[in-house]
Design a protein around this motif. Sequence first.
Motif, mmCIF file in Angstrom:
data_model
loop_
_atom_site.group_PDB
_atom_site.id
_atom_site.type_symbol
_atom_site.label_atom_id
_atom_site.label_comp_id
_atom_site.label_asym_id
_atom_site.label_seq_id
_atom_site.Cartn_x
_atom_site.Cartn_y
_atom_site.Cartn_z
ATOM 1 N N MET A 169 0.842 -1.200 0.000
ATOM 2 C CA MET A 169 0.000 0.000 0.000
ATOM 3 C C MET A 169 0.876 1.249 0.000
ATOM 4 S SD MET A 169 -3.150 -1.077 2.510
ATOM 5 C CE MET A 169 -4.170 0.332 2.054
ATOM 6 N N TYR A 170 0.319 2.337 -0.506
ATOM 7 C CA TYR A 170 1.090 3.563 -0.713
ATOM 8 C C TYR A 170 0.267 4.789 -0.306
ATOM 9 C CZ TYR A 170 3.198 0.451 -4.266
ATOM 10 O OH TYR A 170 3.761 -0.606 -4.943
ATOM 11 N N TRP A 171 1.006 5.844 0.033
ATOM 12 C CA TRP A 171 0.411 7.181 0.064
ATOM 13 C C TRP A 171 1.129 8.040 -0.967
ATOM 14 C CZ3 TRP A 171 -4.042 8.531 1.793
ATOM 15 C CH2 TRP A 171 -4.606 7.881 2.913
ATOM 16 N N PHE A 185 4.987 7.376 0.982
ATOM 17 C CA PHE A 185 5.310 6.177 1.749
ATOM 18 C C PHE A 185 4.815 4.939 1.017
ATOM 19 C CE2 PHE A 185 6.468 8.514 5.466
ATOM 20 C CZ PHE A 185 5.561 9.546 5.597
ATOM 21 N N SER A 186 5.465 3.819 1.318
ATOM 22 C CA SER A 186 4.977 2.536 0.849
ATOM 23 C C SER A 186 5.160 1.506 1.960
ATOM 24 C CB SER A 186 5.735 2.122 -0.403
ATOM 25 O OG SER A 186 5.447 0.785 -0.728
ATOM 26 N N TYR A 187 4.169 0.679 2.135
ATOM 27 C CA TYR A 187 4.224 -0.408 3.113
ATOM 28 C C TYR A 187 4.013 -1.724 2.386
ATOM 29 C CZ TYR A 187 4.203 2.129 7.538
ATOM 30 O OH TYR A 187 4.548 2.899 8.623
ATOM 31 N N PHE A 214 4.490 13.953 9.203
ATOM 32 C CA PHE A 214 3.645 12.954 8.547
ATOM 33 C C PHE A 214 4.028 11.583 9.080
ATOM 34 C CE2 PHE A 214 1.605 15.240 5.021
ATOM 35 C CZ PHE A 214 2.287 16.440 5.074
ATOM 36 N N SER A 215 3.073 10.874 9.650
ATOM 37 C CA SER A 215 3.405 9.543 10.154
ATOM 38 C C SER A 215 2.372 8.536 9.667
ATOM 39 C CB SER A 215 3.514 9.534 11.679
ATOM 40 O OG SER A 215 2.400 10.163 12.249
ATOM 41 N N PRO A 216 2.826 7.589 8.853
ATOM 42 C CA PRO A 216 1.935 6.531 8.400
ATOM 43 C C PRO A 216 1.866 5.432 9.451
ATOM 44 C CG PRO A 216 4.079 6.272 7.380
ATOM 45 C CD PRO A 216 4.198 7.440 8.313
ATOM 46 N N LYS A 217 0.741 4.699 9.405
ATOM 47 C CA LYS A 217 0.616 3.538 10.308
ATOM 48 C C LYS A 217 -0.161 2.462 9.575
ATOM 49 C CE LYS A 217 1.138 4.695 15.115
ATOM 50 N NZ LYS A 217 1.213 6.149 15.258
ATOM 51 N N SER A 218 0.331 1.249 9.637
ATOM 52 C CA SER A 218 -0.342 0.130 8.980
ATOM 53 C C SER A 218 -0.643 -0.936 10.025
ATOM 54 C CB SER A 218 0.548 -0.428 7.867
ATOM 55 O OG SER A 218 -0.088 -1.486 7.192
ATOM 56 N N PRO A 219 -1.860 -0.939 10.556
ATOM 57 C CA PRO A 219 -2.193 -1.931 11.584
ATOM 58 C C PRO A 219 -2.262 -3.353 11.031
ATOM 59 C CG PRO A 219 -4.109 -0.579 11.033
ATOM 60 C CD PRO A 219 -2.954 -0.007 10.301
ATOM 61 N N ASP A 220 -2.609 -3.471 9.759
ATOM 62 C CA ASP A 220 -2.609 -4.759 9.079
ATOM 63 C C ASP A 220 -2.457 -4.474 7.589
ATOM 64 O OD1 ASP A 220 -5.931 -4.544 9.954
ATOM 65 O OD2 ASP A 220 -5.339 -4.484 7.841
ATOM 66 N N LYS A 221 -2.297 -5.514 6.783
ATOM 67 C CA LYS A 221 -1.925 -5.242 5.397
ATOM 68 C C LYS A 221 -3.069 -4.653 4.587
ATOM 69 C CE LYS A 221 -2.661 -9.539 2.886
ATOM 70 N NZ LYS A 221 -2.029 -10.584 2.063
ATOM 71 N N LEU A 267 -2.759 7.702 7.561
ATOM 72 C CA LEU A 267 -1.772 8.779 7.510
ATOM 73 C C LEU A 267 -2.163 9.837 8.529
ATOM 74 C CD1 LEU A 267 0.710 9.950 5.989
ATOM 75 C CD2 LEU A 267 -0.913 11.143 4.497
ATOM 76 N N HIS A 268 -1.279 10.078 9.467
ATOM 77 C CA HIS A 268 -1.525 11.107 10.470
ATOM 78 C C HIS A 268 -0.594 12.285 10.195
ATOM 79 C CE1 HIS A 268 -3.034 12.651 14.248
ATOM 80 N NE2 HIS A 268 -1.812 13.019 14.539
ATOM 81 N N ILE A 269 -1.159 13.490 10.268
ATOM 82 C CA ILE A 269 -0.350 14.687 10.014
ATOM 83 C C ILE A 269 -0.459 15.610 11.219
ATOM 84 C CG2 ILE A 269 0.234 16.460 8.318
ATOM 85 C CD1 ILE A 269 -1.811 15.107 6.402
#
Lengths: 117, 114
Positions: free
Chosen positions: A32-34, A47-49, A64-71, A76-78
């Motif tokens: 996944m990407y932003w 970002f990419s996860y 800017f902080s991304p978070k991926s709780p699951d795939k 995206l938190h700003i």
Amino acid sequence: DTAVSQTPKYLVTQMGNDKSIKCEQNLGHDTMYWYKQDSKKFLKIMFSYNNKELIINETVPNRFSPKSPDKAHLNLHINSLELGDSAVYFCASSQPGLAGGKRGELFFGEGSRLTVL
Amino acid sequence: EDKVVQSPLSLVVHEGDTVTLNCSYEVTNFRSLLWYKQEKKAPTFLFMLTSSGIEKKSGRLSSILDKKELSSILNITATQTGDSAIYLCAVEVYPQTSGSRLTFGEGTQLTVNP
């Protein structure tokens, strides 16, 4: 059923506030990407996860902080929003190497238009 | 730094005209070149090209890659008003140190008038 969905679609806020954008994909993709699209329509990766692990982190302010709780989810938190953060933020997913799929093909959400006043 | 340049940036034509959109790139670790169409909201995938000289076609749209010249063109024949959109060119790179990514050009804004 929407493949990649983002919320909210529109966000208007004041400078200095903190805001989050959520993204979910139901395609079973691992990556996944932003992306950020500015007023000139330039799409730039942020970002990419891959399977919850951060693999691309471009030169983005650490507000800017991304978070991926699951795939299937990438948020995206700003923090401390600035005027220059106004843009459309696109979430996307892909599955490189999936049989029948096209490597590099991204599936985009509809975008979240952020306006900072 | 990887770079993708599209031209023209905007184009206005009449229905029935044929248009050619250009994309050139300077990247390291090239893997593929992709074309997307963006109407009001999300970009949607059109083509992916990996080999030079092989034309991809979908109805009135076609595209070809020239890896020697580091460029690609997207042709649209017999344009219709529904073709009005931003056409985005993207190059997929795969650096050793991180995952595959797409670098986008600025896009070509195509307007087809009736």
